[in-house]
Design a protein around this motif. Structure first.
Motif, PDB file in Angstrom:
ATOM      1  N   THR A   1      45.990  33.057  24.767  1.00  0.00           N
ATOM      2  CA  THR A   1      46.614  32.814  26.067  1.00  0.00           C
ATOM      3  C   THR A   1      45.784  33.518  27.135  1.00  0.00           C
ATOM      4  OG1 THR A   1      48.714  32.854  27.291  1.00  0.00           O
ATOM      5  CG2 THR A   1      48.204  34.783  25.927  1.00  0.00           C
ATOM      6  N   ASP A   2      46.330  33.603  28.355  1.00  0.00           N
ATOM      7  CA  ASP A   2      45.609  34.281  29.437  1.00  0.00           C
ATOM      8  C   ASP A   2      46.466  35.405  29.997  1.00  0.00           C
ATOM      9  OD1 ASP A   2      47.155  33.231  31.891  1.00  0.00           O
ATOM     10  OD2 ASP A   2      46.580  31.372  30.898  1.00  0.00           O
ATOM     11  N   SER A   3      45.876  36.198  30.902  1.00  0.00           N
ATOM     12  CA  SER A   3      46.550  37.415  31.374  1.00  0.00           C
ATOM     13  C   SER A   3      47.661  37.182  32.390  1.00  0.00           C
ATOM     14  CB  SER A   3      45.520  38.387  31.966  1.00  0.00           C
ATOM     15  OG  SER A   3      44.822  37.790  33.040  1.00  0.00           O
ATOM     16  N   THR A   4      47.968  35.919  32.713  1.00  0.00           N
ATOM     17  CA  THR A   4      49.131  35.670  33.570  1.00  0.00           C
ATOM     18  C   THR A   4      50.417  35.661  32.755  1.00  0.00           C
ATOM     19  OG1 THR A   4      48.999  33.249  33.409  1.00  0.00           O
ATOM     20  CG2 THR A   4      47.753  34.307  35.188  1.00  0.00           C
ATOM     21  N   MET A   5      50.306  35.838  31.443  1.00  0.00           N
ATOM     22  CA  MET A   5      51.479  35.937  30.583  1.00  0.00           C
ATOM     23  C   MET A   5      51.989  37.369  30.588  1.00  0.00           C
ATOM     24  SD  MET A   5      51.841  35.843  26.460  1.00  0.00           S
ATOM     25  CE  MET A   5      51.037  37.438  26.440  1.00  0.00           C
ATOM     26  N   ASP A   6      53.245  37.545  30.960  1.00  0.00           N
ATOM     27  CA  ASP A   6      53.843  38.882  30.951  1.00  0.00           C
ATOM     28  C   ASP A   6      54.644  39.081  29.670  1.00  0.00           C
ATOM     29  OD1 ASP A   6      52.872  39.702  33.473  1.00  0.00           O
ATOM     30  OD2 ASP A   6      54.425  38.538  34.479  1.00  0.00           O
ATOM     31  N   MET A   7      54.087  39.889  28.772  1.00  0.00           N
ATOM     32  CA  MET A   7      54.730  40.181  27.488  1.00  0.00           C
ATOM     33  C   MET A   7      54.425  41.629  27.123  1.00  0.00           C
ATOM     34  SD  MET A   7      54.034  38.437  23.735  1.00  0.00           S
ATOM     35  CE  MET A   7      54.715  36.818  24.129  1.00  0.00           C
TER      36      MET A   7
ATOM     37  N   GLU B   1      36.181  45.486  44.979  1.00  0.00           N
ATOM     38  CA  GLU B   1      35.911  45.740  43.556  1.00  0.00           C
ATOM     39  C   GLU B   1      36.555  44.650  42.699  1.00  0.00           C
ATOM     40  OE1 GLU B   1      34.088  48.219  42.279  1.00  0.00           O
ATOM     41  OE2 GLU B   1      33.666  49.110  44.245  1.00  0.00           O
ATOM     42  N   THR B   2      35.889  44.280  41.620  1.00  0.00           N
ATOM     43  CA  THR B   2      36.409  43.251  40.718  1.00  0.00           C
ATOM     44  C   THR B   2      36.821  43.869  39.383  1.00  0.00           C
ATOM     45  OG1 THR B   2      35.050  41.537  41.749  1.00  0.00           O
ATOM     46  CG2 THR B   2      35.909  41.070  39.554  1.00  0.00           C
ATOM     47  N   TYR B   3      37.995  43.479  38.903  1.00  0.00           N
ATOM     48  CA  TYR B   3      38.555  44.022  37.664  1.00  0.00           C
ATOM     49  C   TYR B   3      39.016  42.877  36.763  1.00  0.00           C
ATOM     50  CZ  TYR B   3      39.151  48.033  40.848  1.00  0.00           C
ATOM     51  OH  TYR B   3      38.951  49.028  41.774  1.00  0.00           O
ATOM     52  N   LEU B   4      39.056  43.136  35.461  1.00  0.00           N
ATOM     53  CA  LEU B   4      39.666  42.200  34.526  1.00  0.00           C
ATOM     54  C   LEU B   4      41.152  42.529  34.464  1.00  0.00           C
ATOM     55  CD1 LEU B   4      37.072  42.000  31.606  1.00  0.00           C
ATOM     56  CD2 LEU B   4      37.497  40.319  33.421  1.00  0.00           C
ATOM     57  N   ASP B   5      41.976  41.558  34.783  1.00  0.00           N
ATOM     58  CA  ASP B   5      43.423  41.756  34.865  1.00  0.00           C
ATOM     59  C   ASP B   5      43.988  42.245  33.527  1.00  0.00           C
ATOM     60  OD1 ASP B   5      46.047  41.710  35.672  1.00  0.00           O
ATOM     61  OD2 ASP B   5      46.192  39.532  35.872  1.00  0.00           O
ATOM     62  N   GLY B   6      44.665  43.394  33.577  1.00  0.00           N
ATOM     63  CA  GLY B   6      45.285  43.943  32.377  1.00  0.00           C
ATOM     64  C   GLY B   6      44.341  44.689  31.461  1.00  0.00           C
ATOM     65  N   VAL B   7      43.039  44.677  31.812  1.00  0.00           N
ATOM     66  CA  VAL B   7      42.037  45.379  31.003  1.00  0.00           C
ATOM     67  C   VAL B   7      41.502  46.580  31.777  1.00  0.00           C
ATOM     68  CG1 VAL B   7      39.807  45.218  29.827  1.00  0.00           C
ATOM     69  CG2 VAL B   7      41.376  43.260  29.811  1.00  0.00           C
ATOM     70  N   ASP B   8      40.968  46.309  32.975  1.00  0.00           N
ATOM     71  CA  ASP B   8      40.396  47.367  33.820  1.00  0.00           C
ATOM     72  C   ASP B   8      41.395  47.913  34.832  1.00  0.00           C
ATOM     73  OD1 ASP B   8      37.930  46.818  32.606  1.00  0.00           O
ATOM     74  OD2 ASP B   8      37.472  45.274  34.086  1.00  0.00           O
ATOM     75  N   ILE B   9      42.496  47.220  35.025  1.00  0.00           N
ATOM     76  CA  ILE B   9      43.467  47.636  36.037  1.00  0.00           C
ATOM     77  C   ILE B   9      44.870  47.234  35.593  1.00  0.00           C
ATOM     78  CG2 ILE B   9      43.282  45.489  37.398  1.00  0.00           C
ATOM     79  CD1 ILE B   9      43.411  47.326  39.933  1.00  0.00           C
ATOM     80  N   ASP B  10      45.834  48.141  35.816  1.00  0.00           N
ATOM     81  CA  ASP B  10      47.222  47.841  35.468  1.00  0.00           C
ATOM     82  C   ASP B  10      47.972  47.396  36.725  1.00  0.00           C
ATOM     83  OD1 ASP B  10      48.768  50.227  36.699  1.00  0.00           O
ATOM     84  OD2 ASP B  10      47.164  51.196  35.565  1.00  0.00           O
ATOM     85  N   PRO B  11      49.140  46.766  36.577  1.00  0.00           N
ATOM     86  CA  PRO B  11      49.863  46.217  37.721  1.00  0.00           C
ATOM     87  C   PRO B  11      50.204  47.240  38.804  1.00  0.00           C
ATOM     88  CG  PRO B  11      50.740  45.314  35.696  1.00  0.00           C
ATOM     89  CD  PRO B  11      49.785  46.396  35.302  1.00  0.00           C
ATOM     90  N   GLU B  12      50.616  48.442  38.419  1.00  0.00           N
ATOM     91  CA  GLU B  12      50.997  49.444  39.421  1.00  0.00           C
ATOM     92  C   GLU B  12      49.799  49.908  40.236  1.00  0.00           C
ATOM     93  OE1 GLU B  12      54.131  52.418  38.244  1.00  0.00           O
ATOM     94  OE2 GLU B  12      53.750  51.561  36.265  1.00  0.00           O
TER      95      GLU B  12
ATOM     96  N   GLU C   1      45.642  36.698  21.151  1.00  0.00           N
ATOM     97  CA  GLU C   1      44.394  36.925  21.883  1.00  0.00           C
ATOM     98  C   GLU C   1      44.624  36.592  23.365  1.00  0.00           C
ATOM     99  OE1 GLU C   1      41.148  37.662  20.900  1.00  0.00           O
ATOM    100  OE2 GLU C   1      41.441  37.828  18.724  1.00  0.00           O
ATOM    101  N   VAL C   2      44.375  37.571  24.243  1.00  0.00           N
ATOM    102  CA  VAL C   2      44.570  37.373  25.673  1.00  0.00           C
ATOM    103  C   VAL C   2      43.219  37.367  26.390  1.00  0.00           C
ATOM    104  CG1 VAL C   2      45.676  38.242  27.772  1.00  0.00           C
ATOM    105  CG2 VAL C   2      46.819  38.540  25.555  1.00  0.00           C
TER     106      VAL C   2
END
Length: 280
Positions: free
Chosen positions: A8-14, A36-47, A25-26
Motif C-alpha cells: 500500500t502507500d503512506s496515505t493509509m492510516d493504520m 525540505e523534502t521527506y518521505l512520509d512516515g519514514v523521515d517525518i512523523d505527523p506531529e 509493505e508501505v
C-alpha cells in the motif's frame, strides 16, 4: 498456490503494530515543507510535520511514489515467491495508483493493483481485510471481490477546520475564506464516489460532533459494524468527543483514533478531522 503479499502507500492510516503483524509493505509518498523534502512516515512523523507546516508561508507539496519505487518492491516480493496485491488511495486525488499500475506492467512478479477509492483509515480497512484473508489462504479473486464490497459499504466524512490551505492551494478565493472564518464555518464533506463532496456547513466544533455522530448512527442502523476510525490533524480532543458521542448514541466502543498522515494534512490543514466506518 502462491502466497499473497499486501502493498500500500503512506496515505493509509493504520497502527504500526498492525502493519508489522501482517507484514504489509508501505511505499511512502514524498512531502516538501519549508524547503525540505521527506518521505512520509519514514523521515517525518505527523506531529513534526504539522509543526513545520505551521511555520511556513508556502503550502507544503506531496509527490506520488515513482513507478520505479513500486517496481523495486514488486520484483523483490516476486523473487521471494509472493503474488502481490497493491491497494492505494483514490486515483481521483493522486497519481499514486497509476504509478503502481505502471510498475505492475513492468514487473516480473504477478501484481494486482486496486484503487481503494478512499484514503486514510478507510484505505486501511481494505488493506487490513486483504491482509487477514491472505493469511487465511484466500485467493486473489476472493480478496478483490471482498474489497469491492467494502468500498460500497464504507463511509468517510471530513471536517476542515481552517480554509487557509484551501486558499494556498488555489481551491477557494481569499474572500470566501475570510467570510468563512468570520462566520466560523466548518465545512463537512463526504468522499462519495471517491470525490470530495460537500454535505454540510456547521458553525462550531459542538455541531461537528453532533452531525458526525448522528450520521454514523443513521448509517449503521440495522447493520453489522466492521470497523470505525477517526483520523485527525492535531485535533485529538475533538476526536475523543466524537468517539464519546458515538458511544452515547449507539453503544459502539471500538473506535480507533490517531493522527492522519502528513500527505492528507498537507491538503486539509491543521485541525481537520475525518470519521470513517464500514459495515456488512
Amino acid at each position: 498456490m502462491a502466497k499473497i503479499k499486501i502493498v500500500t502507500d503512506s496515505t493509509m492510516d493504520m497502527p504500526r503494530e498492525l502493519i508489522s503483524r501482517y507484514g504489509i509493505e508501505v511505499v511512502p509518498l514524498a512531502i516538501t515543507v519549508g524547503g525540505e523534502t521527506y518521505l512520509d512516515g519514514v523521515d517525518i512523523d505527523p506531529e513534526t510535520f504539522l509543526g513545520k507546516m505551521k511555520h511556513t508561508s508556502e503550502l507544503p507539496k506531496s509527490s506520488q511514489p515513482s513507478a520505479g519505487s513500486f517496481l523495486e518492491v514488486y520484483d523483490r516480493l516476486g523473487k521471494e515467491g509472493y503474488e502481490v496485491l497493491s491497494i492505494h488511495m483514490t486515483g481521483k486525488m493522486s497519481g499514486t495508483v497509476h504509478s503502481a499500475e505502471s510498475a505492475a506492467s513492468m514487473s516480473e512478479a504477478k501484481v494486482t493493483v486496486v484503487d481503494s477509492k478512499f484514503i486514510s483509515k478507510a484505505l486501511g480497512f481494505q488493506v487490513r481485510e486483504a491482509a487477514e484473508m491472505a493469511t487465511q489462504g484466500r485467493t486473489m479473486d476472493e480478496i478483490v471481490k471482498r474489497l469491492e464490497f467494502i468500498q460500497e459499504n464504507t463511509r468517510l466524512y471530513i471536517m476542515v477546520d481552517t480554509l487557509e490551505n484551501l486558499v494556498k492551494g488555489g481551491r477557494i478565493g481569499k474572500g470566501k475564506a475570510f467570510l468563512g472564518s468570520l462566520l466560523n464555518i466548518k465545512p463537512i464533506a463526504s468522499l462519495e464516489g471517491a470525490e470530495y463532496t460537500p454535505v454540510a456547513k456547521v458553525r462550531s466544533h459542538a455541531q461537528v460532533v453532533k452531525y458526525l455522530a448522528r450520521q454514523f448512527a443513521e448509517d449503521v442502523k440495522g447493520k453489522t459494524i466492521k470497523g470505525v476510525g477517526i483520523a485527525h490533524a492535531g485535533a485529538a480532543g475533538l476526536a475523543e468527543k466524537i468517539k464519546e458521542n458515538i458511544y452515547e448514541l449507539t453503544g459502539y466502543e471500538g473506535v480507533e483514533t490517531d493522527y492522519t498522515n502528513s500527505t492528507v494534512s498537507t491538503h486539509t490543514g491543521p485541525g481537520a478531522i475525518a470519521l470513517m466506518y464500514y459495515f456488512d
